[in-house]
Design an enzyme around this catalytic site. Structure first.
Site, PDB file in Angstrom:
ATOM      1  N   GLY A  21       9.350 -57.292  14.167  1.00  0.00           N
ATOM      2  CA  GLY A  21      10.230 -56.235  13.679  1.00  0.00           C
ATOM      3  C   GLY A  21      10.091 -54.950  14.478  1.00  0.00           C
ATOM      4  O   GLY A  21       9.018 -54.639  15.000  1.00  0.00           O
TER       5      GLY A  21
ATOM      6  N   GLN B  69       7.230 -42.368  25.047  1.00  0.00           N
ATOM      7  CA  GLN B  69       8.002 -41.627  26.039  1.00  0.00           C
ATOM      8  C   GLN B  69       7.431 -41.789  27.432  1.00  0.00           C
ATOM      9  O   GLN B  69       6.217 -41.880  27.627  1.00  0.00           O
ATOM     10  CB  GLN B  69       8.049 -40.143  25.682  1.00  0.00           C
ATOM     11  CG  GLN B  69       8.998 -39.327  26.540  1.00  0.00           C
ATOM     12  CD  GLN B  69       9.127 -37.906  26.033  1.00  0.00           C
ATOM     13  OE1 GLN B  69       8.511 -37.534  25.041  1.00  0.00           O
ATOM     14  NE2 GLN B  69       9.935 -37.103  26.703  1.00  0.00           N
TER      15      GLN B  69
ATOM     16  N   CYS C  69      12.926 -36.895  24.563  1.00  0.00           N
ATOM     17  CA  CYS C  69      12.219 -37.090  23.299  1.00  0.00           C
ATOM     18  C   CYS C  69      13.174 -37.036  22.110  1.00  0.00           C
ATOM     19  O   CYS C  69      12.945 -37.667  21.078  1.00  0.00           O
ATOM     20  CB  CYS C  69      11.091 -36.077  23.150  1.00  0.00           C
ATOM     21  SG  CYS C  69      11.628 -34.358  23.170  1.00  0.00           S
TER      22      CYS C  69
ATOM     23  N   HIS D 165       5.702 -33.600  13.577  1.00  0.00           N
ATOM     24  CA  HIS D 165       5.809 -35.039  13.321  1.00  0.00           C
ATOM     25  C   HIS D 165       7.074 -35.305  12.497  1.00  0.00           C
ATOM     26  O   HIS D 165       7.429 -34.504  11.630  1.00  0.00           O
ATOM     27  CB  HIS D 165       4.571 -35.503  12.560  1.00  0.00           C
ATOM     28  CG  HIS D 165       4.523 -36.958  12.250  1.00  0.00           C
ATOM     29  ND1 HIS D 165       4.620 -37.933  13.216  1.00  0.00           N
ATOM     30  CD2 HIS D 165       4.387 -37.614  11.067  1.00  0.00           C
ATOM     31  CE1 HIS D 165       4.526 -39.113  12.646  1.00  0.00           C
ATOM     32  NE2 HIS D 165       4.389 -38.944  11.341  1.00  0.00           N
TER      33      HIS D 165
ATOM     34  N   ASN E  42       5.696 -40.691   5.507  1.00  0.00           N
ATOM     35  CA  ASN E  42       5.132 -40.581   6.838  1.00  0.00           C
ATOM     36  C   ASN E  42       5.256 -41.945   7.520  1.00  0.00           C
ATOM     37  O   ASN E  42       4.670 -42.928   7.048  1.00  0.00           O
ATOM     38  CB  ASN E  42       3.648 -40.184   6.743  1.00  0.00           C
ATOM     39  CG  ASN E  42       3.007 -39.985   8.094  1.00  0.00           C
ATOM     40  OD1 ASN E  42       3.538 -40.391   9.120  1.00  0.00           O
ATOM     41  ND2 ASN E  42       1.830 -39.351   8.099  1.00  0.00           N
TER      42      ASN E  42
ATOM     43  N   TRP F 109       3.819 -43.235   9.804  1.00  0.00           N
ATOM     44  CA  TRP F 109       2.546 -43.842  10.165  1.00  0.00           C
ATOM     45  C   TRP F 109       2.093 -44.870   9.120  1.00  0.00           C
ATOM     46  O   TRP F 109       1.293 -45.746   9.418  1.00  0.00           O
ATOM     47  CB  TRP F 109       1.459 -42.779  10.294  1.00  0.00           C
ATOM     48  CG  TRP F 109       1.567 -41.949  11.536  1.00  0.00           C
ATOM     49  CD1 TRP F 109       2.411 -42.137  12.589  1.00  0.00           C
ATOM     50  CD2 TRP F 109       0.781 -40.796  11.858  1.00  0.00           C
ATOM     51  NE1 TRP F 109       2.219 -41.176  13.550  1.00  0.00           N
ATOM     52  CE2 TRP F 109       1.220 -40.335  13.136  1.00  0.00           C
ATOM     53  CE3 TRP F 109      -0.231 -40.106  11.209  1.00  0.00           C
ATOM     54  CZ2 TRP F 109       0.667 -39.216  13.751  1.00  0.00           C
ATOM     55  CZ3 TRP F 109      -0.789 -38.992  11.825  1.00  0.00           C
ATOM     56  CH2 TRP F 109      -0.347 -38.554  13.087  1.00  0.00           C
TER      57      TRP F 109
ATOM     58  N   ASP G 128      -0.338 -38.483  -5.072  1.00  0.00           N
ATOM     59  CA  ASP G 128      -0.558 -39.709  -5.835  1.00  0.00           C
ATOM     60  C   ASP G 128      -1.521 -39.544  -7.008  1.00  0.00           C
ATOM     61  O   ASP G 128      -1.286 -40.073  -8.101  1.00  0.00           O
ATOM     62  CB  ASP G 128      -1.087 -40.814  -4.909  1.00  0.00           C
ATOM     63  CG  ASP G 128       0.011 -41.363  -4.006  1.00  0.00           C
ATOM     64  OD1 ASP G 128       1.164 -40.907  -4.131  1.00  0.00           O
ATOM     65  OD2 ASP G 128      -0.295 -42.230  -3.171  1.00  0.00           O
TER      66      ASP G 128
END
Length: 654
Positions: free
Chosen positions: A91, A99, A105, A263, A287, A289, A300
């Site tokens: 995937g 880059q 970018c 980010h 995020n 990541w 949370d």
């Protein structure tokens, strides 16, 4: 093919659905399936001569032939770079996009966001492509949106390599090549790799989705931004947010509450809960990541979740280190710097539960000395800019904070400016103004003149004139008719553009500039008439104008449907009741009135139906004489959108 013939052919293609996502235009007339089959049958890998493997495809200045950055560059296929290349491994994900030696970018950020939506990604990166034996032929294809149409771009897989490494985009994994090939296809569409240097993420958003992107500065947020985000979620809009950095050392630095600077985050939801007697607005962030989450209020394991109803807690709480978290909307505004929303077109998502924006679109051009009037700083020429009208009839279903009105987003896009960098051209500084014209009866059919703009202030306008590909702003105005005037900042700047309007309700959209249509339809100026044909057509137009004026007794610029029937009969066409009903339904406005341009369109249609000898050439001559006659008689209703309608009639009948 002449300008007129090409326009007619293009309109016929659009009527057949060519250019839609399901039937993308073949860029440079290259058919992926045909080319792939030929390569398979011949046993040869595809070589794309339209984007050759040499310096001209790299660039024109810093990456131009002979420049230090391009010395020692070779072009190699993935099969030559690794023994086990893959198109996509497990995937597509953001780690597939690293880059290289190119300042694009902005494009990579858009590609990374694309990986978060599989349905949208599949539109850009068609399935069924691989390096597997029996399938691989050195050819790949990708689909992009370009100014209102989807195009399918074919490439070979020869990629620029320097010192044994890919020069530009590459995957962290090393043997995955979909992102590098996508970048190459995008570079081909824009002329070369160097043309991609410098840009805005929203530009990539739009070319990958066909949507319209807006940027919100969270230091100066719209007072109804939460509502805008909530409605965007209901429409399937793509949303991203980020925290600005003040220096390169800040890039991806983690704050004390575990937010990452510089980010790209995605916005995935909104909610409101009762908290301590008040309604608390919440926003859900992810995020990419997959880890490193906000640790402040509403995170949370925060105490706030214990002070809301069991129902709300069950509905919203989610405790796992998956990169997704809730925070209060106030904290969101305090910590984040910008929000980007890409509003998708009505055809972008297959989910029937998602609300759709209504979309209207107009293509036009600025031409030096005629339709390039510049901004309001040039009062003597501003009025010559292309003009068009939208009619907002219905207020929003769900106005926020009691504010009623019609919400809509206007985007002005400059066409093809990136690909013109090779010729020393770049983006113009552009913007637009919006004027209320509801009180001016028949304004849709008249190009408003200098006096109107000297005596009327704009009802809204783009936030700024700027040298980006697109200027986009959101508005909420009362129902009515509004004139949109797009312009370059300076006068006499040539360029092509398109204007799109995304509205919560359907906005009726009318072209009302003839000069711009003439520029588009007769680029080569080849229309010619013999003396005899000129006399016949002149007499015909004089007769039509005479009939129209007789039936327009109050000089309002319109006829009633009953007057239209007698006018059509006086023009030489005998109609039965069913045919008359069809003409009224097709050519009258909602109030059953017929203006001059609709009257002429109707007669052209009837002329075509009743006469086998009404050839295409004569039609073009007819259009030219109509325009000449209209200008000579100075009829205010004639400077109208009739050209678009007549061309449409000719297109559907030839």
């Amino acid at each position: 093919m002449t300008g007129i013939a090409a326009t007619l052919q293009h309109r016929r293609d659009k009527d057949r659905g060519i250019g839609s996502f399901g039937r993308a235009l073949k860029y440079l007339n290259q058919d992926y399936e045909v080319l792939r089959r030929r390569c398979s049958e011949s046993g040869r890998l595809f070589q794309d001569e339209t984007f050759p493997a040499h310096g001209s495809s790299l660039g024109f200045r810093e990456l131009g032939p002979g420049s230090p950055k391009t010395r020692g560059v070779s072009w190699e296929r993935p099969t030559e770079l690794t023994s086990d290349p893959e198109f996509i491994v497990s995937g597509a994900s953001r780690t597939d996009i690293c880059q290289g030696a190119l300042g694009d970018c902005w494009l990579l950020a858009a590609i990374a966001s694309l990986t978060l939506n599989e349905e949208v990604l599949a539109r850009v990166v068609p399935h069924g492509q691989s390096f597997r034996k029996g399938e691989y032929a050195g050819i790949f294809h990708f689909q992009f949106w370009q100014f209102g149409e989807w195009v399918d771009v074919v490439i070979d897989d020869r990629l620029p390599v320097k010192d044994g490494e890919l020069m530009f985009v590459h995957s962290a994994e090393g043997r995955e090549f979909w992102s590098a090939l996508l970048e190459k296809a995008y570079a081909k569409m824009n002329g070369c790799y160097e043309a991609l240097s410098g840009g805005s993420t929203t530009e990539g958003f739009e070319d990958f989705t066909g949507g319209i992107a807006e940027v919100h500065d969270l230091n100066r947020p719209d007072p109804h931004l939460f509502h805008i985000i909530h409605m965007g979620q209901n429409r399937g809009s793509l949303m991203g947010c980020s925290i600005d950095i003040t220096s390169s050392s800040d890039s991806e630095a983690v704050t004390s509450q575990k937010l990452v600077k510089g980010h790209a985050y995605s916005v995935t939801g909104t909610a409101q809960v009762e908290y301590r007697g008040n309604m608390e607005k919440l926003i859900r962030i992810r995020n990419p990541w997959g880890q490193v989450e906000w640790t402040g209020a509403w995170s949370d394991n925060s105490a706030q979740w214990r002070q809301i109803s069991d129902e709300d807690r069950e509905r919203l709480s989610h405790r796992s280190e998956d990169g997704e978290f809730w925070m209060s909307f106030n904290d969101f505004l305090r910590h984040y710097s910008r929000l980007e929303i890409c509003n998708l077109t009505p055809d972008a998502l297959s989910d029937d539960s998602v609300s759709r924006w209504a979309l209207s679109k107009f293509d036009g051009s600025w031409r030096r000395g005629s339709t390039a009037g510049g901004c309001r700083n040039f009062p003597n020429t501003f009025w010559t800019n292309p003009q068009f009208v939208i009619r907002l009839d219905e207020e929003d279903d769900d106005p926020d904070d009691g504010e009623s009105g019609c919400s809509f987003v206007v985007g002005l896009i400059q066409k093809n400016r990136r690909s013109m960098r090779k010729m020393g051209e770049d983006m113009h500084t552009v913007g637009f103004a919006i004027y209320e014209v509801s009180s001016r009866r028949g304004c849709r059919n008249v190009h408003l003149n200098r006096n109107f703009f000297l005596s009327n202030a704009s009802a809204a306008r783009s936030e700024t004139f700027i040298n980006l590909r697109e200027v986009c702003s959101r508005f909420c105005l009362p129902p009515g008719e509004y004139l949109i005037v797009p312009s370059t900042f300076e006068a006499n700047k040539d360029g092509d553009f398109c204007v799109r309007v995304f509205s919560e309700k359907q906005a009726e959209f009318h072209i009302s500039t003839c000069r711009n249509m003439i520029n588009m339809l007769d680029k080569d100026g080849s229309g010619k008439l013999g003396l005899l044909e000129f006399k016949v057509l002149w007499t015909k137009i004089e007769n039509y104008l005479k009939i129209y004026r007789q039936k327009d007794v109050d000089n309002s610029g319109t006829m009633s449907s009953s007057e239209m029937r007698t006018a059509v009969e006086e023009a030489g066409f005998s109609l039965n009741n069913p045919l008359h009903q069809v003409l009224v339904a097709r050519y009258s406005d909602p109030d059953l009135t017929i203006d001059f341009d609709n009257f002429v369109s109707c007669l052209v249609r009837l002329e075509t139906m009743f006469s086998e000898s009404f050839c295409l050439f004569c039609c073009c001559c007819f259009l030219s004489i109509v325009m000449i006659m209209m200008m000579m008689v100075s009829c205010p209703q004639t400077l109208s959108m009739c050209w678009t309608k007549i061309i449409r009639e000719l297109s559907s009948s030839t």
